[in-house]
Scaffold this active site. Structure first.
Site, PDB file in Angstrom:
ATOM      1  N   GLU A 160      23.575  38.186  42.484  1.00  0.00           N
ATOM      2  CA  GLU A 160      24.678  37.361  40.974  1.00  0.00           C
ATOM      3  C   GLU A 160      24.092  35.893  40.273  1.00  0.00           C
ATOM      4  O   GLU A 160      24.378  34.987  39.909  1.00  0.00           O
ATOM      5  CB  GLU A 160      26.216  37.543  41.429  1.00  0.00           C
ATOM      6  CG  GLU A 160      26.985  38.126  42.395  1.00  0.00           C
ATOM      7  CD  GLU A 160      28.213  38.653  42.535  1.00  0.00           C
ATOM      8  OE1 GLU A 160      29.042  37.258  41.845  1.00  0.00           O
ATOM      9  OE2 GLU A 160      28.791  39.151  43.373  1.00  0.00           O
ATOM     10  N   GLU A 200      28.831  46.089  42.468  1.00  0.00           N
ATOM     11  CA  GLU A 200      28.932  44.822  40.593  1.00  0.00           C
ATOM     12  C   GLU A 200      27.409  44.662  41.399  1.00  0.00           C
ATOM     13  O   GLU A 200      26.772  45.174  40.752  1.00  0.00           O
ATOM     14  CB  GLU A 200      29.434  43.838  41.775  1.00  0.00           C
ATOM     15  CG  GLU A 200      29.833  42.809  41.099  1.00  0.00           C
ATOM     16  CD  GLU A 200      30.360  41.257  41.376  1.00  0.00           C
ATOM     17  OE1 GLU A 200      30.358  41.414  42.415  1.00  0.00           O
ATOM     18  OE2 GLU A 200      30.356  40.781  40.628  1.00  0.00           O
ATOM     19  N   GLU A 252      32.124  38.181  35.614  1.00  0.00           N
ATOM     20  CA  GLU A 252      32.935  36.779  36.167  1.00  0.00           C
ATOM     21  C   GLU A 252      32.644  35.725  35.324  1.00  0.00           C
ATOM     22  O   GLU A 252      33.058  34.574  35.622  1.00  0.00           O
ATOM     23  CB  GLU A 252      33.370  37.445  38.201  1.00  0.00           C
ATOM     24  CG  GLU A 252      32.205  37.603  38.884  1.00  0.00           C
ATOM     25  CD  GLU A 252      32.749  37.679  39.592  1.00  0.00           C
ATOM     26  OE1 GLU A 252      33.799  38.114  40.493  1.00  0.00           O
ATOM     27  OE2 GLU A 252      31.119  37.912  40.535  1.00  0.00           O
ATOM     28  N   GLU A 280      39.315  42.584  49.504  1.00  0.00           N
ATOM     29  CA  GLU A 280      38.433  41.743  50.443  1.00  0.00           C
ATOM     30  C   GLU A 280      38.503  41.388  51.049  1.00  0.00           C
ATOM     31  O   GLU A 280      39.473  41.815  52.092  1.00  0.00           O
ATOM     32  CB  GLU A 280      38.797  40.700  49.181  1.00  0.00           C
ATOM     33  CG  GLU A 280      38.086  39.351  49.409  1.00  0.00           C
ATOM     34  CD  GLU A 280      36.987  39.386  49.266  1.00  0.00           C
ATOM     35  OE1 GLU A 280      36.448  39.259  48.010  1.00  0.00           O
ATOM     36  OE2 GLU A 280      36.106  39.555  49.940  1.00  0.00           O
ATOM     37  N   HIS A 309      31.977  45.810  45.610  1.00  0.00           N
ATOM     38  CA  HIS A 309      31.415  44.217  45.729  1.00  0.00           C
ATOM     39  C   HIS A 309      30.838  43.605  45.834  1.00  0.00           C
ATOM     40  O   HIS A 309      31.668  44.163  47.283  1.00  0.00           O
ATOM     41  CB  HIS A 309      32.287  43.387  44.705  1.00  0.00           C
ATOM     42  CG  HIS A 309      33.013  44.102  42.469  1.00  0.00           C
ATOM     43  ND1 HIS A 309      32.767  43.279  42.153  1.00  0.00           N
ATOM     44  CD2 HIS A 309      32.707  44.890  41.626  1.00  0.00           C
ATOM     45  CE1 HIS A 309      33.442  43.773  40.571  1.00  0.00           C
ATOM     46  NE2 HIS A 309      33.440  44.581  41.434  1.00  0.00           N
ATOM     47  N   HIS A 354      42.581  47.312  45.803  1.00  0.00           N
ATOM     48  CA  HIS A 354      41.780  46.046  46.426  1.00  0.00           C
ATOM     49  C   HIS A 354      41.504  45.430  48.072  1.00  0.00           C
ATOM     50  O   HIS A 354      42.534  45.157  48.217  1.00  0.00           O
ATOM     51  CB  HIS A 354      42.347  44.637  46.131  1.00  0.00           C
ATOM     52  CG  HIS A 354      40.315  43.793  45.174  1.00  0.00           C
ATOM     53  ND1 HIS A 354      41.513  42.522  45.682  1.00  0.00           N
ATOM     54  CD2 HIS A 354      39.475  44.050  45.507  1.00  0.00           C
ATOM     55  CE1 HIS A 354      40.180  42.095  45.443  1.00  0.00           C
ATOM     56  NE2 HIS A 354      39.307  42.229  45.793  1.00  0.00           N
ATOM     57  N   PRO A 357      24.078  27.401  40.952  1.00  0.00           N
ATOM     58  CA  PRO A 357      24.925  26.224  41.594  1.00  0.00           C
ATOM     59  C   PRO A 357      26.154  27.275  42.303  1.00  0.00           C
ATOM     60  O   PRO A 357      25.720  26.691  43.907  1.00  0.00           O
ATOM     61  CB  PRO A 357      25.382  24.914  40.326  1.00  0.00           C
ATOM     62  CG  PRO A 357      24.879  25.324  39.477  1.00  0.00           C
ATOM     63  CD  PRO A 357      24.308  26.458  39.708  1.00  0.00           C
ATOM     64  N   ASN A 358      26.099  27.812  42.023  1.00  0.00           N
ATOM     65  CA  ASN A 358      27.763  28.733  42.805  1.00  0.00           C
ATOM     66  C   ASN A 358      26.446  29.368  43.815  1.00  0.00           C
ATOM     67  O   ASN A 358      27.192  30.112  44.910  1.00  0.00           O
ATOM     68  CB  ASN A 358      27.972  29.557  42.136  1.00  0.00           C
ATOM     69  CG  ASN A 358      28.598  29.761  40.457  1.00  0.00           C
ATOM     70  OD1 ASN A 358      27.639  29.094  39.992  1.00  0.00           O
ATOM     71  ND2 ASN A 358      29.443  29.432  40.430  1.00  0.00           N
TER      72      ASN A 358
HETATM   73  C1  NOJ Z   1      34.484  38.386  44.058  1.00  0.00           C
HETATM   74  C2  NOJ Z   1      34.141  39.709  42.563  1.00  0.00           C
HETATM   75  O1  NOJ Z   1      33.127  39.891  41.983  1.00  0.00           O
HETATM   76  C3  NOJ Z   1      35.941  39.931  42.067  1.00  0.00           C
HETATM   77  O2  NOJ Z   1      35.373  40.888  41.464  1.00  0.00           O
HETATM   78  C4  NOJ Z   1      36.752  39.689  42.735  1.00  0.00           C
HETATM   79  O3  NOJ Z   1      38.006  39.200  42.094  1.00  0.00           O
HETATM   80  C5  NOJ Z   1      36.826  38.673  43.580  1.00  0.00           C
HETATM   81  N1  NOJ Z   1      35.260  38.274  44.542  1.00  0.00           N
HETATM   82  C6  NOJ Z   1      37.899  38.199  44.827  1.00  0.00           C
HETATM   83  O4  NOJ Z   1      37.643  39.251  46.090  1.00  0.00           O
HETATM   84 CA    CA Z   2      31.061  38.745  42.639  1.00  0.00          CA
END
Ligand code: NOJ
Ligand code: CA
Length: 714
Positions: free
Chosen positions: A172, A503, A509, A416, A484, A414, A193-194
């Site tokens: 990224e 992604e 983002e 995560e 992602h 979603h 930096p991230n």
């Molecule tokens: C990173 C992802 O790219 C983003 O789309 C998502 O909202 C966040 N992680 C949280 O899961």
């Molecule tokens: Ca991401």
């Protein structure tokens, strides 16, 4: 002819086979030479229209704990050539038919001392070379561990490269454009930096790597069919301009645990003197296996919105509370904790998005932060954070499910995973069953943070196998995946077209995390998109992020017209309209383009392209007469030329042109745009100026006489 002469001729031809083998592309412009160098080292070189692309480069693998690596001491024991020409139809894509046309050379090498065999298979297409290592079943090579793959790509000069630093966990990054010789100096600054990780080497870069030579050749290095192997990076010897493969290690430092029969992914070198050929290439897909999913009727391209951008910008939160209800200890009763008052995925807010999505004809709605665990995860590295089935108390799933169904909007799930692959695998069946029970057909997965178990990386063999496991399991459930932070795609969507998104690059983002370079989107199609589509999540109309969240002063470095163009220039069967309904309501005339644009195509014609500077492409909507054109522009203002020769002869069309205004600029005046309607035919030509970080988008529909009345001809 006498017997001696025949034997002599046979020996002679055998000797030529042994020393060097030449392979030509179907049109003859690419020539690959394979040879064995002194000490039996395999090597290859590649030229295009007589110009060197890859100078003599050695091939092989270094093995761990093995008396002998697969690097030298080889003799050629077989060499087979063949030709292939077929056409296949992708389930979704930029085009409805793909030609797979190549000449092949398979060299069987036998290592004298060990009696081990390795095949190097080369496929030469008109737009590039693919080759891989194959390890046939044999008694002397069964289980083996790769210490390092030693594939070289010797460049013929100090080319200009569009690169991101090597990293085992993230892609990224913004791209840096520099000479190869400058990578060492610049790689430190290239890390944002991230980024959680640091590059593994000062001259390490990621693939797909795009380059341009001083005499105008475009060269792209990547890989295809990354299955049960670790992701390849490239490490540059910047004295000699030689790249060498650098695989991602696992927690023990190993770079691959293999068992014959098996093979490596394909190493790919695309080359052309026309940048558009690189963008149009289907080589990565062609090097993958045919579709393994029998019934693909459930795989559907889609346009979606999301309760998402408001969390990304910090306007609202994924988590329900600021307290810590320790999910991993079994505390799932959130009704006892104090809500933080900023939770985005509330039933009322989700319904508001459903209404808007339904009113404007969107197929789906993604909701993030709907499930418990988010407050446990942030700042913690735990293995048990999410269960993927328990909603927060203010997300009333049945009510939302029924409402969405009634409004004709598909909910997008979603997951995560917080990088905890093991936890996700533990819950996977239950999570997918839950989706099917509640009418979800697609899931966005995510892998933020270091991979757990500790020590593994996002791009190592173990984790690559995890993504593949999830993809294949999802296919069993008829579920589409948009992953992602997973490894960057390598054409696997040909085999598993339920992989409708990834992604694996710097997406929108980052426009809320400090901004991306304005020319980023002119590079992505040459790099990240080579292996498959990206869920870039375009469609930001409010570039001043502080308008959404006063504490976030990030700026989206793009004009509004550029945002529209992305739906055409960044091909994906899954396209998001990322911004909030209230921002779209302010610009409904421009929003019309996002509503109209197709997500699946019969034809694509790249009209203009230069990495880092501009891309203009025209696409014909699947099974429809409509065309869409997109142009994205880098930092320098530029006038594009569009010839409408792609339209059907004798037909009249209305083109709606969404363009930058004269004073538009990605930083100072991004929301200035113009919309005009003109009549076009296949002889029309358009000169259209794009602002810095700007672009234009055109929708083209067939029209009859009454419709064109009063409209100007272009
Ligand atoms: C990173 C992802 O790219 C983003 O789309 C998502 O909202 C966040 N992680 C949280 O899961
Ligand atoms: Ca991401």
């Amino acid at each position: 002819m006498n017997r001696f002469l025949i034997t002599f001729i046979l020996i002679l031809s055998f000797a030529t086979i042994i020393q060097a083998q030449e392979l030509r592309s179907p049109n003859g412009q690419l020539v690959m030479n394979f040879s064995l160098q002194p000490q039996g080292v395999p090597a290859y070189q590649l030229s295009y229209k007589g110009k060197p692309v890859i100078k003599l480069s050695s091939l092989g693998l270094e093995l761990k704990n093995d008396s002998k690596s697969l690097l030298n001491d080889f003799v050629i024991t077989n060499a087979q050539t063949s030709a292939h020409d077929s056409t296949w139809e992708p389930v979704w894509g930029e085009v409805n038919k793909i030609r797979n046309h190549y000449n092949e050379l398979a060299i069987t090498l036998t290592q004298k001392e060990t009696d081990r065999q390795m095949i190097i298979r080369f496929r030469l297409f008109d737009d590039g070379l693919g080759f891989r290592y194959e390890f046939p079943i044999q008694p002397k090579l069964v289980y083996f561990v790769i210490k390092e793959e030693r594939t070289q790509f010797a460049m013929a000069g100090d080319h200009t490269a569009f690169w991101i630093a090597g990293d085992y966990d993230t892609q990224e990054y913004d791209y840096t454009t520099s000479r190869l010789s400058e990578i060492r100096k610049l790689s430190k600054d290239a890390i944002t930096p991230n980024a959680s990780q640091t590059p593994f080497s000062p001259t390490g870069v990621q693939t797909a790597l795009m380059m341009k030579t001083d005499d105008g050749l475009y060269i792209n290095l990547h890989e295809a069919a990354l299955i049960n192997y670790s992701c390849m990076h490239l490490n540059l010897d910047d004295t000699n301009m030689v790249f060498q493969s650098w695989l991602t290690p696992d927690a023990t430092g190993d770079k691959g645990n293999l068992q014959a029969p098996t093979q490596s992914p394909w190493r790919t070198i695309m080359v052309s003197d026309d940048a558009r050929t690189i963008l149009a290439s289907k080589m990565a897909y062609n090097l993958n296996e045919a579709c393994k999913i029998e019934d693909t009727s459930w795989i559907k391209p889609m346009k979606y919105m999301g309760v998402w951008w408001e969390m990304i910008t910090g306007k609202s939160s994924w988590s329900y509370t600021n307290d810590l209800p320790a999910v991993q200890l079994g505390i799932t009763d959130y009704t006892t904790v104090k809500p933080n008052g900023t939770h985005g995925a509330t039933t009322a807010n989700v319904k508001r998005y459903i209404d808007f999505a339904s009113q404007h004809g969107f197929d789906g709605l993604l909701v993030e932060g709907w499930n418990i665990g988010w407050e446990d995860w942030f700042g913690n590295e735990k293995d048990y954070v999410f269960d993927f089935v328990t909603p927060y108390p203010d997300f009333i799933l049945a009510e939302i499910r029924d409402y969405a169904r009634q409004k004709g909007v598909k909910m997008v799930m979603h997951h995560e995973t917080s990088g905890s692959t093991r936890n996700y695998e533990r819950h996977l069946d239950q999570a997918f069953r839950f989706m099917k029970d509640n009418g979800y057909d697609a899931v966005k997965t995510g892998y933020v943070g270091p991979i757990l178990p500790k020590g593994y990386y996002h791009y190592d063999q173990w984790t690559v196998n995890h993504y593949q496991y999830v993809l294949e399991k999802a296919a069993e459930y008829k579920i589409m995946i948009n992953a992602h932070e997973a490894v960057r795609p390598t054409g696997i969507a040909r085999t598993y077209p339920n992989l409708i998104g990834n992604e694996s690059a710097r997406g929108t983002e980052f426009q809320a995390f400090g901004g991306s370079k304005p020319n980023h989107v002119t590079i992505l199609p040459f790099t990240r998109l080579i292996g498959g589509p990206m869920d870039y999540t375009p469609g930001v109309f409010e570039m001043d992020i502080s308008k959404l969240n006063p504490t976030n002063n990030s700026h989206c470095n793009s004009t509004l017209a550029n945002q529209l163009a992305l739906y055409v220039t960044l091909y994906s069967p899954l396209q998001m309209a990322a911004d909030l309904p209230e921002n779209y309501n302010r610009f409904l005339d421009a929003f019309q383009f996002i509503k109209d644009v197709a997500v699946d195509w019969d034809e694509s014609t790249y009209l203009e392209a230069e990495p880092g500077q501009y891309i203009t492409v025209a696409r014909k909507a699947k099974r429809k007469g409509e065309w869409y054109v997109g142009n994205v522009n880098g930092e320098t203002p530029r006038t594009a030329t569009v010839s409408f020769g792609f339209l059907e002869r004798g037909k009249t069309y209305i083109a709606t042109i969404y363009a930058d205004a004269a004073d538009s600029h990605y930083k100072t005046n991004p929301q200035a745009y113009t919309i005009r309607k003109v009549v076009v035919t296949n002889t029309s030509k358009l000169s259209q100026r794009s602002a810095p970080g700007g672009g234009f988008a055109i929708s083209i529909v067939e029209a009859d006489k009454s419709q064109v009345k009063g409209l100007k001809k272009l």
